[in-house]
Design a protein around this motif. Sequence first.
Motif, PDB file in Angstrom:
ATOM      1  N   LYS A 116       0.832  -1.203   0.000  1.00  0.00           N
ATOM      2  CA  LYS A 116       0.000   0.000   0.000  1.00  0.00           C
ATOM      3  C   LYS A 116       0.870   1.257   0.000  1.00  0.00           C
ATOM      4  CE  LYS A 116      -3.595  -2.706   0.474  1.00  0.00           C
ATOM      5  NZ  LYS A 116      -2.883  -3.991   0.322  1.00  0.00           N
ATOM      6  N   SER A 145      -7.210  -2.616  -0.224  1.00  0.00           N
ATOM      7  CA  SER A 145      -7.588  -1.229   0.051  1.00  0.00           C
ATOM      8  C   SER A 145      -8.882  -0.940  -0.708  1.00  0.00           C
ATOM      9  CB  SER A 145      -6.474  -0.270  -0.390  1.00  0.00           C
ATOM     10  OG  SER A 145      -6.827   1.072  -0.120  1.00  0.00           O
ATOM     11  N   GLU A 172      -2.912   5.088   0.814  1.00  0.00           N
ATOM     12  CA  GLU A 172      -3.714   3.926   1.193  1.00  0.00           C
ATOM     13  C   GLU A 172      -3.507   3.543   2.654  1.00  0.00           C
ATOM     14  OE1 GLU A 172      -4.104   1.391  -2.939  1.00  0.00           O
ATOM     15  OE2 GLU A 172      -2.134   1.506  -1.975  1.00  0.00           O
ATOM     16  N   GLY A 216     -10.576   2.329   2.875  1.00  0.00           N
ATOM     17  CA  GLY A 216      -9.949   1.148   3.452  1.00  0.00           C
ATOM     18  C   GLY A 216     -10.932   0.021   3.732  1.00  0.00           C
TER      19      GLY A 216
END
Length: 593
Positions: free
Chosen positions: A301, A473, A305, A403
Motif C-alpha cells: 500500500k 484497500s 492507502e 480502506g
Amino acid sequence: MSGGERIALLRGELKRQDWDGFLVPRTDEYQGEYVPASAERLQWLTGFGGSAGMAIVLEPTAAIFVDGRYTLQVRDQVDTSIFTPRHITEEPASVWLKEQLEPGAKIAFDPWLHTPAQVSRMRKAVEAAGGQLVAADSNPIDAVWSDRPAPPTTRAKAHQLEYAGEASQDKRAVIAAKLQARGIDAAFLSSPDSIAWLLNVRGGDVPHVPLVLSFALLHAGGEVDWFVDPLKLPNDDSLGLDGRVSISSPDALASALDGLSEKRILIDEDSAPEWVRARLLAAGAKLVLGADPCLLPKARKNETEVSGARAAHRRDGLALTRFLCWLDGQVEAGATLTELALVERLLSFRKEMPLFRDLSFDTIAGSGSNGAIVHYRVDEESNRTLQKGELFLLDSGGQYLDGTTDVTRTIAIGEPDEEMRRAFTLVLKGHIAVARTRFPKGTTGSQLDSLARYPLWLEGMDFDHGTGHGVGSYLSVHEGPQRISKVPNAVALEPGMIVSNEPGYYKTGAYGIRIENLVTVIEDSSESPDGRILRAFETLTLAPLDRRLVIAEMLSHDERDWLNSYHASVREAHKDALQDKECDWLMRVTAPL
C-alpha cells in the motif's frame, strides 16, 4: 428440488456426454473467493455455502472436499448420504479417486473454472487412478440448472485519486516497464481485483467486494485491452480512463488471444483459467509462467492507502466500540438477544460511519457451540439466542472508500468459566507475540506463524486455519500474496502490506475463541547490532478486548504492557466521539490490568 434430484439431473447430462464423472469447484472463471449467484454451482448442487471447496461426482458415488474451516459446516449443509465429506488435505481427492475410479473412466472439467496448476495436479491424480481427464466445451451443470440467475451487470465507478493515491497511468507505466525489461509482450490479467487496482475502478458484481468481473491484457507499451460487459460501463467518461485503455466485450477475448501468435505472454498459472492457457498455446503464443504482475504492487500500500486504512479503522473501531457497549448493557438488562439481531445491530452502527459502503464479508456471529464453527454464517435455521455463561464470537468488517477492515472479538456473555478464560488468555498471548515481533527484512509470514501458536502448543492445543491473511484497500478482505500461515510462503512481508493477526481456539460443541486485529508492516527504527534492516507491525484495529476473559497472572510483564498500551490507544482514539455513558463504559473496560 432436492439434492437427490439435482445430482440425478447432472448424472443424466454426464451420461449424455459419455462422461463418467465431473469436477465441481466452488469458483468462477475469475478464481475469486466471492462469486455471483450465477456461478454458485457447488452450492446449487450440494447445498454447501462455504467460500472454498470442490465436489467430484461419479456415477455410483460423490464426495465433497473442504478445508479445516468447513469440516463442521459441510456436515450441517450437505446431504451426507449423497456426498461424502472429506478434509481436502488429510483425505485428498487423489486418494478418493484411487478408491472409487474405474479404469478408463473419463472425468470432465470446465476449463474456465480451473487454473492450469489445478488441472495439472488433478490430471496426475485422475491418471494415477487409471482415468482420463477431459475438458468440457460447456458446463453440464448449466445445462440442468433451469432457474440459474443472470450474470451481474452492476455499473463500474472510478476509485478516486484521493483514495487510490496513484494514478492508473502511473501504475500501468511502472508494471509495463518491468514487462518490457523481461522481454514480455503482454500480461494476461484474470483477477478482477488486480484490474480494479490497475485501472482505479470499482464495481459491485459480487457480494462485499467492489469488483468489476472482467479480463484484461496489459501490454509492454502500457496499453490495456479491457474485456468487460458493456452493460457494466457508465454512459459517460466518469471512469477517467485514457485513450490507452481499449474496451471490448468479453466475446472478443478469444480473437484477441488468437492474435498473439509468437508473442511472449505472461500468465499466472495459479489464477488464470485453463481455457486461456490452452487458447494461447493453440494460437502459437509463447507462454511465460509467473505471478500476476499486479499482486505485489497492489499488496504494498502507498502512503495514501495506509493513511486511509488508519482512518477507516478508527471509524470502524468506533462503530464496534459503540456496539460492544450497547451489547454489555443489553446483557446486564437481561434482554433476549439472537445472533441475527446482533448482526443487524452492528451493521446499523457501521452505517453511521462516513465513507462506509458495505460489509467486507458476511458477519460471523457465533454464540456458544456456533462459535466453534470457524466460518459460521448465521441464518434463520441456525440462529441461536445468547445464553449467560457462553462465549460470543463476532468476526466482522467494513468496506470504506479509504480502506477495508476485518476484526474479531470474543465476548463473555455473563460470567465465563476458568477453562474459557485460560483458553482466551493463551490465544491472547499468541496474538500479542505477533503484534510485538520485530523481524529482519526478507522474513515471510510462514516464518512468524509459530509465534501465534506457541502458547497453545505448550498446552497441546492449536487452530486449523492461518494466523493472517492479506487485506486490500477498498478491495478484497482476503488478498495475497502475503500471509501468515503454516503453509510455506516465499513472499516477504514488506512495508505497506496489511495483514490480519488472528489466532484462535475452537472446542467443538462448546465455544470458539478468536482475537483478530489488522496490522500493517512498517520500517522498524530501532538499531540492529549487526546493521540489519528490521520490520515491525503497526496495529490498525482500535476496539477493546474483553478483559473479563483475561487471566492476568498468565501474562508476562511485557504482555501486560502491550495490552495496557493497546487499550490506552483505543481510549484515546474514541473518547471524544462517544456519549458520556459510552465513554464511562470504555474507560472501565480498558482500564489497565
